[in-house]
Design a protein around this motif. Structure first.
Motif, mmCIF file in Angstrom:
data_model
loop_
_atom_site.group_PDB
_atom_site.id
_atom_site.type_symbol
_atom_site.label_atom_id
_atom_site.label_comp_id
_atom_site.label_asym_id
_atom_site.label_seq_id
_atom_site.Cartn_x
_atom_site.Cartn_y
_atom_site.Cartn_z
ATOM 1 N N GLY A 177 14.419 3.064 -18.650
ATOM 2 C CA GLY A 177 15.615 2.645 -18.920
ATOM 3 C C GLY A 177 16.028 2.114 -19.644
ATOM 4 O O GLY A 177 17.791 1.703 -19.655
ATOM 5 N N ILE A 178 16.150 0.827 -19.527
ATOM 6 C CA ILE A 178 15.742 -0.635 -19.890
ATOM 7 C C ILE A 178 16.289 -0.555 -21.133
ATOM 8 O O ILE A 178 17.420 -1.079 -22.174
ATOM 9 C CB ILE A 178 14.905 -1.890 -20.166
ATOM 10 C CG1 ILE A 178 14.547 -2.360 -18.482
ATOM 11 C CG2 ILE A 178 14.773 -2.962 -21.222
ATOM 12 C CD1 ILE A 178 13.960 -3.249 -18.392
ATOM 13 N N ALA B 199 15.284 -5.233 -13.543
ATOM 14 C CA ALA B 199 16.046 -4.037 -13.579
ATOM 15 C C ALA B 199 15.027 -3.075 -13.576
ATOM 16 O O ALA B 199 15.298 -2.279 -13.112
ATOM 17 C CB ALA B 199 16.631 -3.761 -14.827
ATOM 18 N N ILE B 200 13.389 -3.310 -13.643
ATOM 19 C CA ILE B 200 13.278 -2.536 -13.141
ATOM 20 C C ILE B 200 13.346 -1.924 -11.987
ATOM 21 O O ILE B 200 13.125 -1.314 -10.910
ATOM 22 C CB ILE B 200 11.450 -2.413 -14.012
ATOM 23 C CG1 ILE B 200 11.836 -2.520 -15.200
ATOM 24 C CG2 ILE B 200 10.278 -1.157 -13.024
ATOM 25 C CD1 ILE B 200 10.098 -2.749 -15.526
ATOM 26 N N ILE C 142 16.817 4.871 -11.073
ATOM 27 C CA ILE C 142 16.172 4.242 -11.625
ATOM 28 C C ILE C 142 16.965 4.665 -13.322
ATOM 29 O O ILE C 142 17.545 3.299 -13.285
ATOM 30 C CB ILE C 142 14.801 4.396 -11.758
ATOM 31 C CG1 ILE C 142 14.181 4.829 -10.266
ATOM 32 C CG2 ILE C 142 13.963 3.823 -12.409
ATOM 33 C CD1 ILE C 142 12.761 5.502 -10.086
ATOM 34 N N ARG D 133 7.534 3.695 -11.910
ATOM 35 C CA ARG D 133 7.903 2.515 -12.980
ATOM 36 C C ARG D 133 8.416 3.131 -14.735
ATOM 37 O O ARG D 133 8.918 2.284 -14.885
ATOM 38 C CB ARG D 133 6.914 1.654 -12.793
ATOM 39 C CG ARG D 133 7.512 0.190 -13.804
ATOM 40 C CD ARG D 133 5.911 -0.257 -13.642
ATOM 41 N NE ARG D 133 6.138 -1.791 -13.690
ATOM 42 C CZ ARG D 133 6.521 -2.600 -13.060
ATOM 43 N NH1 ARG D 133 6.890 -2.899 -12.052
ATOM 44 N NH2 ARG D 133 7.094 -3.516 -13.903
ATOM 45 N N GLY E 94 11.984 3.659 -15.205
ATOM 46 C CA GLY E 94 12.435 2.032 -15.357
ATOM 47 C C GLY E 94 12.208 1.333 -16.483
ATOM 48 O O GLY E 94 13.409 0.955 -16.959
ATOM 49 N N ASP F 232 9.868 -8.711 -12.558
ATOM 50 C CA ASP F 232 10.028 -7.342 -12.375
ATOM 51 C C ASP F 232 9.016 -6.723 -11.399
ATOM 52 O O ASP F 232 8.242 -5.505 -11.564
ATOM 53 C CB ASP F 232 9.973 -6.421 -13.943
ATOM 54 C CG ASP F 232 11.337 -6.231 -14.180
ATOM 55 O OD1 ASP F 232 12.167 -5.245 -13.537
ATOM 56 O OD2 ASP F 232 11.477 -6.426 -15.645
ATOM 57 N N GLY G 137 16.184 -0.822 -10.208
ATOM 58 C CA GLY G 137 16.047 0.179 -10.616
ATOM 59 C C GLY G 137 15.296 1.277 -9.311
ATOM 60 O O GLY G 137 15.812 2.256 -8.655
ATOM 61 N N ALA H 179 18.702 0.975 -14.603
ATOM 62 C CA ALA H 179 17.824 -0.523 -15.867
ATOM 63 C C ALA H 179 18.598 -0.221 -16.365
ATOM 64 O O ALA H 179 18.900 -1.487 -17.211
ATOM 65 C CB ALA H 179 16.528 0.177 -15.311
ATOM 66 N N GLN I 95 16.951 -8.994 -6.966
ATOM 67 C CA GLN I 95 17.272 -8.239 -7.852
ATOM 68 C C GLN I 95 17.893 -7.731 -8.677
ATOM 69 O O GLN I 95 18.860 -7.069 -9.352
ATOM 70 C CB GLN I 95 15.568 -7.285 -8.337
ATOM 71 C CG GLN I 95 14.076 -8.015 -9.077
ATOM 72 C CD GLN I 95 14.045 -8.714 -7.608
ATOM 73 O OE1 GLN I 95 14.321 -8.084 -6.808
ATOM 74 N NE2 GLN I 95 12.383 -9.076 -7.603
#
Length: 685
Positions: free
Chosen positions: A543-544, A451-452, A439, A537, A540, A139, A455, A443, A399
């Motif tokens: 979003g996870i 994932a970040i 994003i 950021r 993101g 990430d 995104g 994510a 990624q």
């Protein structure tokens, strides 16, 4: 502003004035070597300026108008220099002027969308640690070779340009959308190049420069009082301090007053309606639920109030875009069926559909259709650009996978349609809002290490596709009103992407080299703090966690907004087909949605522009018809051109000398007066 010159519809014709000039140059006659040379110089300068401002402040004013003015005077100076040296030169046409404008603007937009002020810096370990993360190495992206950044920017920029081409005829000729900035730029270019001796042209040019001077002077005066947060005339609490807390204020912006003068009153009042519904009713209600439905006080976190604002706004705009997109596809299929039965096509079809078109519109449609890019080529260009990006971008950033990129490019045409449509109505692009939304979605889709970054890369793809495409169509509107070839414009836009993708990473590298030892770009100690990198950021990171991270009832409200939008669109379509009068009073929901995120202050200025036009029309209809666009252009250009001295002042860290603020009467005034008295009065020496 008297205009007693007979028939306004004839006297105000722009293209009749230009008929005495030499015939229009062809596509390659407009793409000249000197125009490309000047585009490289101005593109590099504005790329440097734009990127520096974005990395220091996070936002940037629109620089289209300064680019327009400088491109004219720069090329005029070069031609005079060549003639003074004894060289024979081609005539300086307005088409060449517009070509430089779109090339430099596209270069600047490529630099801005390159993410060096937000999502690129958001990938770095410095920003991750400043947010208190213990990031996984997948990430983090601290160093990408400059050549790879150039390739990435070129790919996303090309998709942005090719995404706009299939929309040009629909938005400009079929829908006849205004695109306020593009219209104003066209008025300015036409004024610069108007042949001498035309009375009406002189009157319009004089009006533009009169109001330009007034607007520019007012903007300078206003700047003197902005030395601090929430200072100056732009924060004037016209409706009281309580409503001011909800951004109901008057900001004395000549730009939005001018835009309001040329936008239909239905659009202006729909914007105001959206501002009242959101910031006047819905958001105060949601604020009362703080501690129950959400707990954060952050103005930027999607887990708080910002989550409602972003997702409700995006839901309405995407739904409207999908509905309009499907409507256009169905209408096109019906049109193709009719064309099989009727061999008549092209300009004559528009004449039948719009029999009241004036001479200028007929001439512009004719030139546009003669130089338009065939649909097969424009769609093929987008598919080719997207296919190459699907293969190459996952190689640049492992990624993100090819199916993530492919999904983005499948849905991009629909979202680009929605964003460009909104831009054509209101001059407002929400490409960055879509980027933040992307994003979160990507994510949440991946939910594993990497994932970040995935995104943030997806965010860059979406921002470039939407922002560059909407601004490219804005420039095509300028081309439409100046009889500039669409093919020449697309060539200029491609050149602008090439320049921007080469120059921007080099400028960013130079900024990195200029930092003090041990200080990284994006940190608080840096000359370039990139204030929005952490926000990008953070989205993101949220979003996870998926949709469960959103505030309570956010998705429920989005579903309600979706249903309201569908009902309104269906009702509008049916009432239009049936000829019901209610069609005139149904607001466009895309327009209503914009203030949900942007705030209600600019619609107030635009409604003032509507009021000015109403009173002017009542007093002197012929004068208002003839000169209203010139007045609006002057107001917009004056404030827009101040962006240039503002950049110079910012570059040399020159701050305004005063701060003007407003306080409640009573205790607050006493506290302020006590503080000021303690400062003392300087003694004379």
């Amino acid at each position: 502003m008297d205009a007693t010159i007979g028939d306004v519809s004839v006297a105000s014709s722009v293209e009749r004035v230009f008929e005495s000039q030499p015939p229009l140059p062809g596509t390659w006659g407009q793409v000249t070597l000197r125009s490309m040379a000047i585009s490289v110089v101005l593109g590099t300068v504005f790329g440097f300026v734009g990127l520096r401002i974005m990395m220091k402040a996070g936002i940037i004013q629109a620089l289209n108008l300064p680019i327009n003015v400088l491109s004219f005077f720069f090329l005029k100076w070069l031609i005079n220099l060549q003639r003074a040296a004894g060289f024979t030169t081609l005539p300086f046409s307005r088409q060449e002027n517009v070509l430089i404008l779109t090339t430099v603007t596209t270069c600047l937009n490529t630099a801005i969308c390159g993410g060096f002020a937000n999502y690129v810096v958001g990938m770095t370990s410095g920003v991750a640690k400043s947010l208190g993360e213990n990031p996984d190495p997948r990430d983090i992206v601290d160093n990408i070779p400059t050549g790879r950044w150039m390739l990435f920017l070129f790919l996303i920029g090309m998709v942005g340009v090719t995404a706009s081409v299939p929309l040009n005829q629909v938005m400009i000729v079929d829908y006849m959308l205004l695109f306020p900035s593009g219209t104003v730029q066209a008025h300015l270019v036409n004024s610069f190049h108007t042949p001498q001796g035309a009375h009406v042209a002189k009157l319009q040019v004089a009006t533009i420069f009169k109001f330009f001077l007034g607007s520019f002077s007012w903007t300078i005066f206003s700047w003197l009082y902005t030395a601090g947060n929430d200072c100056g005339f732009s924060n004037f609490p016209l409706f009281g301090l309580e409503l001011y807390k909800h951004r109901f204020k008057f900001d004395f912006s000549p730009t939005f007053v001018g835009v309001g003068m040329i936008c239909p009153h239905v659009v202006n009042f729909a914007l105001l309606f959206g501002g009242i519904i959101s910031w006047g009713l819905l958001y105060p209600f949601l604020e009362s639920k703080h501690g129950q439905w959400y707990h954060t006080d952050s103005a930027s976190s999607l887990t708080g109030m910002n989550g409602y604002k972003v997702f409700i706004c995006i839901t309405i705009i995407i739904t409207d875009g999908m509905f309009n997109f499907l409507t256009v596809i169905i209408a096109s299929c019906i049109d193709i069926k009719h064309k099989r039965q009727d061999i008549d096509s092209g300009l004559s079809n528009y004449m039948k559909k719009y029999p009241s078109l004036n001479y200028d519109d007929r001439k512009r449609i004719e030139v546009f259709l003669q130089n338009k890019i065939p649909l097969t080529i424009s769609v093929g260009g987008y598919i080719a650009s997207a296919t190459i990006s699907v293969v190459v971008i996952p190689w640049l950033f492992d990624q993100i996978k090819f199916y993530h990129v492919a999904t983005l490019y499948i849905i991009t045409p629909v979202i680009a349609f929605a964003n460009t449509y909104a831009n054509g109505l209101t001059d407002w692009s929400v490409g960055y809002t879509y980027g933040k939304f992307t994003i979160f979605v990507v994510a949440a889709w991946i939910v594993k290490p990497g994932a970040i970054v995935a995104g943030l890369v997806a965010c860059g793809i979406m921002i470039a596709a939407l922002h560059i495409s909407s601004q490219a169509t804005q420039d095509i509107k300028t081309a439409f009103m100046t009889l500039t070839s669409e093919r020449a414009m697309v060539i200029g836009q491609i050149v602008g992407v090439v320049i921007g993708s080469i120059v921007s990473p080099c400028i960013f590298l130079a900024f990195q080299k200029s930092e003090k030892p041990g200080v990284t770009i994006g940190s608080a100690q840096s000359h370039y703090p990139c204030p929005f990198a952490g926000l990008f950021r953070s989205i993101g990171v949220i979003g996870i966690g998926g949709v469960k991270e959103l505030p309570k009832y956010c998705l429920t409200m989005c579903f309600a907004a979706f249903c309201i939008k569908i009902v309104t669109d269906v009702l509008s379509l049916v009432s239009q087909e049936k000829g019901w009068r209610m069609h005139k009073y149904l607001p466009n929901m895309t327009v209503v949605a914009l203030p949900f995120f942007a705030g209600p202050d600019f619609p107030i200025d635009m409604c003032l522009g509507t009021a000015v036009m109403y009173l002017w029309t009542k007093m002197n209809k012929r004068s208002s018809t003839l000169l209203s666009s010139a007045v609006a252009a002057g107001l917009i250009c004056g404030e827009g051109l101040f962006a240039l001295p503002s950049v110079v002042l910012t570059t040399f860290s020159i701050q305004p000398p005063m701060c003007m603020k407003f306080f409640h009467s009573g205790k607050e005034v006493d506290v302020v007066e006590s503080f000021l008295n303690k400062l003392g009065t300087p003694t004379k020496t």
